[in-house]
Write an enzyme that holds these catalytic residues in place. Sequence first.
Site, short mmCIF file in Angstrom:
data_model
loop_
_atom_site.label_atom_id
_atom_site.label_comp_id
_atom_site.label_asym_id
_atom_site.label_seq_id
_atom_site.Cartn_x
_atom_site.Cartn_y
_atom_site.Cartn_z
N LYS A 102 33.41 -58.30 12.73
CA LYS A 102 33.61 -57.12 13.58
C LYS A 102 35.10 -56.98 13.85
CE LYS A 102 30.93 -55.27 17.41
NZ LYS A 102 30.34 -55.65 18.70
C1 E4P Z 1 28.43 -53.13 20.12
O1 E4P Z 1 28.59 -53.77 19.11
C2 E4P Z 1 28.91 -53.55 21.44
O2 E4P Z 1 28.69 -54.94 21.58
C3 E4P Z 1 28.19 -52.91 22.58
O3 E4P Z 1 27.25 -51.97 22.15
C4 E4P Z 1 29.06 -52.51 23.71
O4 E4P Z 1 28.26 -51.93 24.71
P1 E4P Z 1 28.74 -51.73 26.22
O5 E4P Z 1 29.51 -50.45 26.30
O6 E4P Z 1 27.45 -51.64 26.99
O7 E4P Z 1 29.57 -52.93 26.59
#
Ligand code: E4P
Length: 215
Positions: A83
Amino acid sequence: MKFFIDTAEIEEIRQANLRGWVDGVTTNPSLIAKSGKPFHDVIKEICKEVAGPVSAEVISLQAEEMFREGKELAKLASNVVVKVPMCEDGMIAVKKFKAEGIKTNVTLVFSPMQALLAAKAGATMVSPFVGRLDDIGVEGMTMVDQVIQMYQNYDFDTEVLVASVRSPMHIQIAAEMGADIATIPFKVMQQMTHHPLTEKGIKQFMDDWNKANKK
Ligand code: E4P
């Protein structure tokens, strides 16, 4: 449509897996920190639980470092997806990962143009963060629709992974739009199972059954 679970909690992954809801997992530095376990240990543990892609995020912000870090992450298990945050150095790293056959998920995407650039760089998946846009009064799902349309126009094979999901409605709209994947917190998956008429119906059937079977 594929469902990923957005968590670093092994028990949540197990519970969701028992219900057939896990095609993959996404983590992020905040979720890993919340788990309280060492980063690489958590990723290895998660990768043993699921056959599908498991996103593990690089911490560096400089392309060479991101690449080095991502290569280490990719060695942890065959289903690791690196990522990478959306930024210019991130795009350099994504292009290099692609050349090495390492899968990537470009994260923290808040505009269709960022998604277009990520696809051009060769991202395997792109993560539009819908909830965080909603939080600032911008309709997040509109961006998802625009990204899907753009990718279709030019036959990009980058998958659209709807992220920062806050409610079942995000998933319903994403499915109607044809998003490839949504990454969903376990709590939202559970919310999706409920309907007041289902619960009322179950209670009524049980009450009728018990009445009829009373001695
Ligand atoms: C995605 O890969 C992220 O980990 C996640 O969806 C972030 O979500 P949040 O805005 O609830 O922290």
